[in-house]
Write a protein that holds these residues in place. Structure first.
Motif, short mmCIF file in Angstrom:
data_model
loop_
_atom_site.label_atom_id
_atom_site.label_comp_id
_atom_site.label_asym_id
_atom_site.label_seq_id
_atom_site.Cartn_x
_atom_site.Cartn_y
_atom_site.Cartn_z
N ARG A 355 75.33 43.73 66.92
CA ARG A 355 75.94 42.43 67.18
C ARG A 355 76.60 42.44 68.56
O ARG A 355 76.93 43.49 69.08
CB ARG A 355 76.98 42.13 66.10
CG ARG A 355 76.39 41.90 64.71
CD ARG A 355 77.50 41.65 63.72
NE ARG A 355 77.01 41.12 62.46
CZ ARG A 355 77.34 41.58 61.26
NH1 ARG A 355 78.16 42.63 61.17
NH2 ARG A 355 76.87 41.03 60.17
N PRO A 356 76.84 41.27 69.12
CA PRO A 356 77.47 41.24 70.46
C PRO A 356 78.93 41.63 70.40
O PRO A 356 79.62 41.41 69.40
CB PRO A 356 77.28 39.78 70.90
CG PRO A 356 77.06 39.01 69.65
CD PRO A 356 76.41 39.93 68.68
N HIS A 357 79.42 42.22 71.49
CA HIS A 357 80.84 42.49 71.64
C HIS A 357 81.61 41.17 71.64
O HIS A 357 81.06 40.10 71.95
CB HIS A 357 81.11 43.24 72.94
CG HIS A 357 80.75 44.69 72.91
ND1 HIS A 357 81.46 45.62 72.18
CD2 HIS A 357 79.75 45.37 73.52
CE1 HIS A 357 80.93 46.81 72.34
NE2 HIS A 357 79.89 46.70 73.15
N ALA A 358 82.90 41.26 71.36
CA ALA A 358 83.74 40.06 71.28
C ALA A 358 83.84 39.33 72.62
O ALA A 358 84.12 38.12 72.65
CB ALA A 358 85.14 40.44 70.79
N ARG A 415 67.48 37.11 66.54
CA ARG A 415 68.61 37.50 65.69
C ARG A 415 68.28 37.15 64.25
O ARG A 415 67.53 36.20 63.98
CB ARG A 415 69.90 36.81 66.13
CG ARG A 415 69.89 35.32 66.04
CD ARG A 415 71.26 34.73 66.40
NE ARG A 415 71.19 33.27 66.47
CZ ARG A 415 71.32 32.46 65.42
NH1 ARG A 415 71.52 32.96 64.22
NH2 ARG A 415 71.24 31.15 65.58
N ASP A 416 68.84 37.92 63.33
CA ASP A 416 68.61 37.62 61.93
C ASP A 416 69.75 36.76 61.38
O ASP A 416 70.69 36.41 62.10
CB ASP A 416 68.41 38.90 61.11
CG ASP A 416 69.64 39.80 61.06
OD1 ASP A 416 70.77 39.31 61.35
OD2 ASP A 416 69.49 41.00 60.74
N GLU A 417 69.67 36.44 60.11
CA GLU A 417 70.67 35.55 59.51
C GLU A 417 72.05 36.18 59.45
O GLU A 417 73.06 35.48 59.32
CB GLU A 417 70.21 35.15 58.11
CG GLU A 417 68.94 34.30 58.07
CD GLU A 417 69.16 32.89 58.58
OE1 GLU A 417 70.32 32.52 58.82
OE2 GLU A 417 68.16 32.15 58.73
N GLU A 418 72.13 37.50 59.53
CA GLU A 418 73.43 38.19 59.49
C GLU A 418 74.06 38.34 60.88
O GLU A 418 75.15 38.90 61.01
CB GLU A 418 73.27 39.57 58.86
CG GLU A 418 72.81 39.56 57.42
CD GLU A 418 72.65 40.98 56.89
OE1 GLU A 418 73.68 41.64 56.64
OE2 GLU A 418 71.50 41.43 56.74
N GLY A 419 73.36 37.87 61.90
CA GLY A 419 73.90 37.95 63.26
C GLY A 419 73.55 39.21 64.01
O GLY A 419 74.12 39.48 65.07
N TYR A 420 72.62 40.01 63.48
CA TYR A 420 72.15 41.20 64.19
C TYR A 420 71.01 40.80 65.13
O TYR A 420 70.13 40.00 64.76
CB TYR A 420 71.65 42.26 63.21
CG TYR A 420 72.77 42.97 62.48
CD1 TYR A 420 73.36 44.11 63.01
CD2 TYR A 420 73.22 42.51 61.24
CE1 TYR A 420 74.39 44.77 62.34
CE2 TYR A 420 74.25 43.15 60.57
CZ TYR A 420 74.83 44.29 61.13
OH TYR A 420 75.85 44.92 60.46
N TYR A 421 71.00 41.41 66.32
CA TYR A 421 69.98 41.11 67.32
C TYR A 421 68.98 42.26 67.42
O TYR A 421 69.36 43.44 67.29
CB TYR A 421 70.64 40.87 68.68
CG TYR A 421 71.30 39.52 68.81
CD1 TYR A 421 70.74 38.51 69.59
CD2 TYR A 421 72.50 39.25 68.15
CE1 TYR A 421 71.35 37.27 69.70
CE2 TYR A 421 73.12 38.01 68.25
CZ TYR A 421 72.54 37.03 69.03
OH TYR A 421 73.14 35.80 69.14
#
Length: 537
Positions: A355-358, A415-421
């Protein structure tokens, strides 16, 4: 002074950035005698492998700043730097930063001809300071030479001008891209952009292993400047390697006993060539990857060694196995924009970069710049305070890579539905097969490596010849594997049917058959040229 106090002092001052962490620590007396940087070469009478404190580093930097100032270098002057040693790159960066000048760091693996072209075509014939080896490679070419870099150490530290006071948007470094598709591009970083991720990390718990870090990053790279300033901001010890081959990294781990190791994907490929279980790597709790994301096959070898602390009944205990932090970054992105942690029981691979950093706002974009929904493949666009200012002397490329405030990275992702790229390929290396299908070379390499344990590394080369796409799969084998064995069926079974249908040959190749850029990335553009020539022959 405690580490927490040091971190709070630096994090709380908005004037602190990539160009003045060292001078800030000296001016405010922030633990100036704590061990900080260690180089693998001698520095000003300090032997190789001996740690230098901020006070000792400051003296070395002032000597070099005085010499550069005496040579006429002033505020905003771009100065090219090319040297083989990590010490020369780091200390010259700080010296030029002290003057308010703009160091343009050039990878020492760039040969004389390409360095000359880069100086002329990208930087605009700026003066250069370099070691003797690289000055000799430029001999006879019309460039302004300030002198050999080794002579800078002879400057008088007392003659150094007071440090220039940087503003956040000031350009403080020019580093270059990998050059895998041609002449490297000159990327301009600011005082704030090269420090933004560090400032963010100063507000987080200190990662395990960060007390003592080993950098296997190319020393003229933006990632090294970040690692150096991270160590100075964290009160950590950092050892910098001038060369980053597998044996040198392993020897340094055994001798120096770092808690974490920083490197590029090529570093982990190199380490995976060796019997890691036979080496003493127990000190390593964390492997930190930046640049291209790493392959599952290499990550699994690394997390099987090392050791880390874990919570247990009765307190924390040291357990076998380490953690690998993967992600995706580039010179232009200024820092990895994604992260995912792997250990021995990880299961989320398939080129997942996490996931992306904040501090990152990113999106997968279609050809017209519109944001695509989960599951659809497009080009990564990203916004972040870590982004470089643009390309030096090249406003056209700077603005062509911007859409609606996003920087277009040239990476195909979804990206998937969980927010992983997930990273599939570089746009320039992926091939449209028609009918909504594409051949992604990087993803294909991942699939082959995961399915074929005797394959140490894999390069997939695909090119269009008229209406047909032809693909060669190039295999580099682990020690002891039979190069004469037919692995075609095994490789084809690992690939999707639409990709396997394009494969012409599965070839075992020697290491020297794979061309690399100066940062260790495969130069697929050259392989495609060879591939097409072979196809036409």
């Amino acid at each position: 002074m405690t580490i927490r106090t040091l971190r709070a002092e630096l994090a709380g001052d908005p004037a602190v950035g990539a160009a003045n962490v060292l001078t800030t620590r000296i001016e405010r007396d922030l633990d100036p005698d704590r061990p900080a940087l260690t180089f693998d070469t001698a520095v000003d009478g300090h032997p190789a492998g001996q740690s230098l404190t901020p006070r000792q580093l400051d003296r070395a930097v002032r000597a070099r700043a005085a010499a550069l100032h005496a040579a006429g270098v002033r505020r905003r002057d771009p100065v090219a730097v090319q040297a083989s040693s990590a010490a020369d790159n780091v200390l010259t960066f700080f010296a030029l930063a002290r003057l308010g000048a703009i160091p343009a760091l050039i990878n020492p693996l760039l040969d004389g001809e390409r360095t000359s072209r880069y100086l002329t075509e990208r930087l605009g014939d700026v003066p250069i300071v370099a070691d003797r080896e690289h000055l000799d490679a430029l001999d006879g070419r019309p460039h302004t030479v300030l002198g050999p870099i080794g002579a800078l150490a002879d400057g008088d530290p007392r003659a150094a001008p007071d440090p220039y006071r940087h503003w956040g948007g000031d350009p403080v470094a020019i580093t270059h891209s990998s050059g895998t598709t041609g002449l490297p591009k000159a990327v301009t970083h600011s005082h704030d952009s090269l420090y933004a991720a560090i400032r963010y990390r100063l507000g987080l718990p200190r990662p395990q292993g960060s007390h003592r870090m080993l950098s296997a990053l190319p020393s003229p790279h933006a990632a090294t400047l970040i690692a150096v300033n991270l160590a100075l901001s964290f009160g950590s010890e950092l050892m910098l390697l001038s060369r980053q081959t597998g044996p040198q990294v392993l020897d340094a781990i055994e001798a120096w006993r770092p808690g974490s190791v920083y490197g590029f994907a090529t570093t982990w490929t190199d380490l995976a060539r060796h019997d890691l279980a036979a080496r003493d790597l127990d000190s390593v709790a964390l492997w930190w990857n930046t640049g291209d994301c790493a392959h599952e096959a290499h990550i699994r070898r690394l997390v099987a060694v090392g050791s880390r602390e874990q919570a247990a009944r009765g307190g924390r205990v040291r357990t076998p196995g380490s953690v690998f932090v993967d992600g995706l970054g580039s010179t232009e992105m200024g820092h990895s924009h994604f992260f995912i942690s792997h250990s021995t029981d990880s299961a989320r691979y398939g080129r997942c970069v996490g996931r992306p950093h904040a501090f990152v706002d990113c999106a997968v974009l279609g050809p017209d710049g519109t944001e695509l929904p989960a599951g659809e493949v497009g080009e990564l666009g990203t916004r972040s305070p870590t982004l470089a200012l643009g390309y030096w002397n090249d406003s056209e490329t700077t603005y062509r890579t911007r859409v609606r405030g996003y920087f277009l990275t040239g990476d195909l992702m979804y990206r998937d539905e969980e927010g992983y790229y997930y990273h599939l390929d570089r746009l320039v290396d992926s091939v449209d097969l028609g009918g909504g299908l594409r051949l992604h070379t990087a993803l294909s390499e991942e699939q082959v490596l995961a399915a074929c344990p005797e394959v140490l590394d894999c390069t997939v080369v695909a090119a269009r010849r008229g209406d047909k796409v032809v693909t060669d799969v190039l295999l580099q084998l682990a020690a002891g594997a039979d190069p004469a064995a037919d692995r075609a069926a095994e490789v084809l079974a690992a690939l999707p049917a639409h990709v396997a249908a394009t494969v012409r040959d599965v070839l075992v190749v020697a290491d020297e058959d794979i061309p690399f850029g100066p940062t260790g990335k495969v130069r697929k553009v050259l392989l495609r040229e060879r591939h097409l020539a072979r196809a036409e022959g």
